[in-house]
Design a protein around this motif. Structure first.
Motif, short mmCIF file in Angstrom:
data_model
loop_
_atom_site.label_atom_id
_atom_site.label_comp_id
_atom_site.label_asym_id
_atom_site.label_seq_id
_atom_site.Cartn_x
_atom_site.Cartn_y
_atom_site.Cartn_z
N LYS A 1 -4.29 5.23 2.27
CA LYS A 1 -3.39 4.32 1.56
C LYS A 1 -4.18 3.54 0.51
O LYS A 1 -5.32 3.17 0.74
CB LYS A 1 -2.74 3.33 2.53
CG LYS A 1 -1.97 3.97 3.67
CD LYS A 1 -0.54 4.12 3.30
CE LYS A 1 0.21 4.68 4.52
NZ LYS A 1 1.56 4.96 4.21
N VAL A 2 -3.54 3.32 -0.62
CA VAL A 2 -4.14 2.54 -1.70
C VAL A 2 -3.07 1.66 -2.33
O VAL A 2 -1.87 1.87 -2.12
CB VAL A 2 -4.77 3.45 -2.78
CG1 VAL A 2 -5.98 4.19 -2.25
CG2 VAL A 2 -3.75 4.42 -3.35
N SER A 3 -3.50 0.72 -3.11
CA SER A 3 -2.54 -0.10 -3.84
C SER A 3 -1.93 0.73 -4.96
O SER A 3 -2.52 1.74 -5.39
CB SER A 3 -3.24 -1.33 -4.43
OG SER A 3 -4.10 -0.93 -5.49
N PRO A 4 -0.77 0.36 -5.46
CA PRO A 4 -0.18 1.09 -6.58
C PRO A 4 -1.14 1.17 -7.78
O PRO A 4 -1.20 2.20 -8.45
CB PRO A 4 1.07 0.28 -6.91
CG PRO A 4 1.46 -0.36 -5.62
CD PRO A 4 0.14 -0.69 -4.96
N GLU A 5 -1.89 0.11 -8.01
CA GLU A 5 -2.87 0.12 -9.11
C GLU A 5 -3.92 1.19 -8.89
O GLU A 5 -4.26 1.94 -9.80
CB GLU A 5 -3.56 -1.24 -9.20
CG GLU A 5 -2.91 -2.24 -10.10
CD GLU A 5 -3.69 -3.54 -10.13
OE1 GLU A 5 -4.92 -3.54 -9.88
OE2 GLU A 5 -3.05 -4.56 -10.40
N GLN A 6 -4.45 1.24 -7.69
CA GLN A 6 -5.49 2.21 -7.38
C GLN A 6 -4.95 3.64 -7.47
O GLN A 6 -5.68 4.55 -7.86
CB GLN A 6 -6.07 1.97 -5.99
CG GLN A 6 -6.90 0.73 -5.87
CD GLN A 6 -7.25 0.42 -4.44
OE1 GLN A 6 -6.42 0.49 -3.55
NE2 GLN A 6 -8.52 0.10 -4.21
N SER A 7 -3.71 3.84 -7.09
CA SER A 7 -3.15 5.19 -7.09
C SER A 7 -3.12 5.78 -8.49
O SER A 7 -3.22 6.99 -8.66
CB SER A 7 -1.76 5.21 -6.48
OG SER A 7 -0.79 4.68 -7.38
N MET B 1 0.85 -1.18 0.00
CA MET B 1 0.00 0.00 0.00
C MET B 1 0.90 1.25 0.00
O MET B 1 1.95 1.26 0.63
CB MET B 1 -0.90 0.01 1.23
CG MET B 1 -1.85 -1.19 1.33
SD MET B 1 -3.07 -1.24 0.02
CE MET B 1 -4.34 -0.25 0.70
N ILE B 2 0.43 2.25 -0.69
CA ILE B 2 1.17 3.50 -0.79
C ILE B 2 0.23 4.66 -0.46
O ILE B 2 -0.98 4.50 -0.40
CB ILE B 2 1.78 3.69 -2.20
CG1 ILE B 2 0.67 3.77 -3.26
CG2 ILE B 2 2.77 2.57 -2.52
CD1 ILE B 2 1.16 4.15 -4.64
N GLU B 3 0.84 5.84 -0.24
CA GLU B 3 0.06 7.05 0.03
C GLU B 3 -0.89 7.31 -1.14
O GLU B 3 -0.49 7.21 -2.31
CB GLU B 3 0.99 8.25 0.18
CG GLU B 3 1.83 8.23 1.42
CD GLU B 3 1.19 8.98 2.57
OE1 GLU B 3 0.25 9.76 2.35
OE2 GLU B 3 1.65 8.78 3.70
N ASN B 4 -2.11 7.64 -0.83
CA ASN B 4 -3.10 7.96 -1.85
C ASN B 4 -2.89 9.40 -2.30
O ASN B 4 -3.05 10.33 -1.50
CB ASN B 4 -4.50 7.77 -1.27
CG ASN B 4 -5.59 7.99 -2.27
OD1 ASN B 4 -5.38 8.51 -3.35
ND2 ASN B 4 -6.80 7.58 -1.90
N PRO B 5 -2.56 9.63 -3.57
CA PRO B 5 -2.34 11.01 -4.05
C PRO B 5 -3.56 11.89 -3.86
O PRO B 5 -3.45 13.08 -3.55
CB PRO B 5 -2.01 10.85 -5.53
CG PRO B 5 -1.84 9.41 -5.79
CD PRO B 5 -2.37 8.64 -4.63
#
Length: 91
Positions: A81-87, A1-5
């Motif tokens: 947080k979201v997955s790289p795909e979602q971001s 999971m990464i920070e959601n832009p």
């Protein structure tokens, strides 16, 4: 999971809106205090002006509160947080 832009953008927008609202309110607060606090201008025209100034000051606060509330609600609905795909969908 990464920070959601999108979450980051909303946080930044909310901070900026709060800063601008404070500046706008300060711009009206001081003249309102001066006008309401002393007899700088008297008579019917002055009374109408004072009422209009008070009305516009309240209208600014009401609308600013609505914008802030809307941003806060959108921020609350947006995951941090979201997955790289979602971001990629938020970017």
């Amino acid at each position: 999971m990464i920070e959601n832009p999108r979450h980051q953008e909303l946080r930044q927008a909310l901070a900026r809106v709060r800063q601008l609202v404070a500046q706008l309110e300060a711009a009206l607060d001081e003249p309102y205090k001066q006008f309401a606090g002393s007899a700088v201008w008297v008579g019917p025209a002055a009374r109408r002006f004072g009422e209009e100034l008070s009305h516009q000051r309240q209208r600014l606060r009401t609308q600013a509160d609505k914008v802030i509330r809307d941003l806060e609600e959108e921020l609350a609905r947006t995951p941090e947080k979201v997955s790289p795909e979602q971001s990629r969908h938020f970017g």
